[in-house]
Design an enzyme around this catalytic site. Structure first.
Site, PDB file in Angstrom:
ATOM      1  N   ASP A   1       7.567 127.887  66.166  1.00 48.91           N
ATOM      2  CA  ASP A   1       8.972 128.240  65.995  1.00 48.91           C
ATOM      3  C   ASP A   1       9.243 129.728  66.222  1.00 48.91           C
ATOM      4  O   ASP A   1      10.394 130.120  66.408  1.00 48.91           O
ATOM      5  CB  ASP A   1       9.451 127.874  64.577  1.00 48.91           C
TER       6      ASP A   1
ATOM      7  N   ASP B   1       9.485 126.989  60.401  1.00 48.22           N
ATOM      8  CA  ASP B   1       8.333 127.305  59.552  1.00 48.22           C
ATOM      9  C   ASP B   1       7.053 127.536  60.354  1.00 48.22           C
ATOM     10  O   ASP B   1       6.116 128.154  59.866  1.00 48.22           O
ATOM     11  CB  ASP B   1       8.079 126.164  58.562  1.00 48.22           C
TER      12      ASP B   1
ATOM     13  N   ASP C   1      14.328 123.217  62.655  1.00 55.75           N
ATOM     14  CA  ASP C   1      13.119 122.520  63.025  1.00 55.75           C
ATOM     15  C   ASP C   1      12.994 121.316  62.073  1.00 55.75           C
ATOM     16  O   ASP C   1      13.453 121.384  60.939  1.00 55.75           O
ATOM     17  CB  ASP C   1      11.959 123.511  62.852  1.00 55.75           C
TER      18      ASP C   1
HETATM   19  P1  ADP Z   1       6.798 119.358  65.830  1.00 58.66           P
HETATM   20  O1  ADP Z   1       8.062 119.962  66.376  1.00 58.66           O
HETATM   21  O2  ADP Z   1       7.071 118.014  65.230  1.00 58.66           O
HETATM   22  O3  ADP Z   1       6.037 120.291  64.925  1.00 58.66           O
HETATM   23  P2  ADP Z   1       4.548 119.442  67.839  1.00 58.66           P
HETATM   24  O4  ADP Z   1       4.945 120.164  69.080  1.00 58.66           O
HETATM   25  O5  ADP Z   1       3.515 120.034  66.971  1.00 58.66           O
HETATM   26  O6  ADP Z   1       5.907 119.032  67.103  1.00 58.66           O
HETATM   27  O7  ADP Z   1       4.039 117.993  68.264  1.00 58.66           O
HETATM   28  C1  ADP Z   1       4.876 117.161  68.998  1.00 58.66           C
HETATM   29  C2  ADP Z   1       4.323 115.769  69.042  1.00 58.66           C
HETATM   30  O8  ADP Z   1       3.048 115.770  69.721  1.00 58.66           O
HETATM   31  C3  ADP Z   1       4.042 115.167  67.691  1.00 58.66           C
HETATM   32  O9  ADP Z   1       5.184 114.580  67.116  1.00 58.66           O
HETATM   33  C4  ADP Z   1       2.993 114.131  68.057  1.00 58.66           C
HETATM   34  O10 ADP Z   1       3.611 112.980  68.582  1.00 58.66           O
HETATM   35  C5  ADP Z   1       2.204 114.801  69.155  1.00 58.66           C
HETATM   36  N1  ADP Z   1       0.981 115.451  68.657  1.00 58.66           N
HETATM   37  C6  ADP Z   1       0.697 116.771  68.681  1.00 58.66           C
HETATM   38  N2  ADP Z   1      -0.537 117.018  68.172  1.00 58.66           N
HETATM   39  C7  ADP Z   1      -1.037 115.830  67.783  1.00 58.66           C
HETATM   40  C8  ADP Z   1      -2.262 115.396  67.192  1.00 58.66           C
HETATM   41  N3  ADP Z   1      -3.256 116.231  66.871  1.00 58.66           N
HETATM   42  N4  ADP Z   1      -2.409 114.074  66.941  1.00 58.66           N
HETATM   43  C9  ADP Z   1      -1.433 113.211  67.255  1.00 58.66           C
HETATM   44  N5  ADP Z   1      -0.262 113.541  67.811  1.00 58.66           N
HETATM   45  C10 ADP Z   1      -0.056 114.825  68.098  1.00 58.66           C
HETATM   46 MG    MG Z   2       7.780 122.736  61.595  1.00 56.94          MG
END
Ligand code: ADP
Ligand code: MG
Length: 292
Positions: free
Chosen positions: A241, A237, A38
């Site tokens: 995941d 983490d 990740d």
């Molecule tokens: P990661 O694998 O990076 O943890 P997430 O699934 O949590 O990914 O989020 C994927 C994408 O969705 C982020 O990179 C961002 O672009 C967008 N995103 C998610 N939640 C938010 C938020 N609260 N504010 C802004 N962007 C968000």
């Molecule tokens: Mg992570």
């Protein structure tokens, strides 16, 4: 598997903060061919900071931050926390968000000062029918430089961009190099934008990037690699995941990660150090040699 070899391997791991939960985990570690990692919080520190605020036509930075921070104040995403911190540091007065909605893997929306505000990635903007217009060029530049880019839209129009940087963990590149020398393929798995992910993967020497994956789809991507006949370890983490950790042949949780990740994994890296991934595989291989 001789009990003595297992005990020695488990003990050696424990001394280095590599906690194998059972004998099977130790044995699987010996045969891993692909390590999927990740990005956020595993390869990077998971502490993003705002580096750029880009405003769309006719907008002031303070006004943009006020609207965006109001939405992000309701979210628990690490990106959201960084945006709120930046707004506070800039002395922007807080606004109230109503009708907040979190859209996993996309971002969030709310109503602020009577305006509908959407904050998130390209996929969220597609859902909202928002066209980036002239901001698209800046978005591409920021992403190509490894920034995570959050797009803000107000009443259906692109209003600005927020660029965030999340520094790689100090030993991430060395860990990838060690995995390569063990003959193990490395894969980055992330919900982040492809260009951003590719920039960071390039800096770390990672072989393959799987980007823009929705939280619910991570496990399916692991299964695809397994269908190609590979023995796959997944290192993660986050809450997101956990299903992928469960699906992988060997689930590895970062010690600083969420409880769900730690409970689901076969193996926990207490020091949250990526270098302990090759260490774990080496301990597995050493144990197996002694069993033969
Ligand atoms: P990661 O694998 O990076 O943890 P997430 O699934 O949590 O990914 O989020 C994927 C994408 O969705 C982020 O990179 C961002 O672009 C967008 N995103 C998610 N939640 C938010 C938020 N609260 N504010 C802004 N962007 C968000
Ligand atoms: Mg992570």
């Amino acid at each position: 598997a001789t009990p003595t070899a297992i005990m020695v391997g488990t003990g050696l791991g424990a001394k280095r903060g590599v906690l194998f939960k059972n004998a099977a985990a130790l044995e699987t570690a010996a045969s891993v061919q692909t390590v999927v990692m990740d990005k956020t919080g595993t390869l990077t520190r998971g502490e993003p900071e705002v580096t750029d605020v880009v405003t769309g036509e006719g907008r002031q930075e303070d006004e943009l931050l006020r609207l965006v921070a109001a939405v992000e104040h309701e979210s628990e995403h690490p990106l959201a926390e960084a945006v709120v911190r930046r707004a506070q540091a800039a002395g922007v007065a807080a606004a109230r968000a109503r009708h907040f909605e979190n859209v996993p893997g996309h971002g969030a929306t709310a109503v602020v000062d009577g305006h509908r505000v959407a904050v998130g990635n390209r996929r969220l903007m597609e859902r909202e029918g928002v066209e980036l217009g002239p901001l698209a060029v800046r978005r591409d530049e920021l992403a190509a430089g490894g920034r995570t880019v959050v797009i803000a839209a107000v009443d259906g129009r692109a209003a600005g961009l927020i660029g965030l940087a999340d520094a790689p963990r100090e030993t991430a590149a060395k860990a990838v190099a060690e995995l390569r020398s063990l003959g193990v393929e490395t894969v980055m798995l992330t919900g982040d934008n492809r260009a951003t992910a590719e920039h960071i993967a390039g800096r770390l020497g990672i072989d393959t990037v799987i980007a823009e994956v929705l939280p619910g789809d991570k496990a399916a991507r692991i299964a695809e690699l397994q269908r190609e006949g590979r023995t796959v370890a997944m290192v993660g983490d986050g809450v997101n995941d956990a299903p992928a950790l469960a699906r992988a042949d060997l689930g590895i949780a970062i010690g600083a990660g969420t409880d769900v990740a730690i409970e689901t994994a076969d193996l926990v890296l207490v020091r949250s150090d990526p270098l302990d991934v090759p260490t774990a595989l080496r301990i597995g291989r050493g144990t197996l040699r002694k069993m033969r």
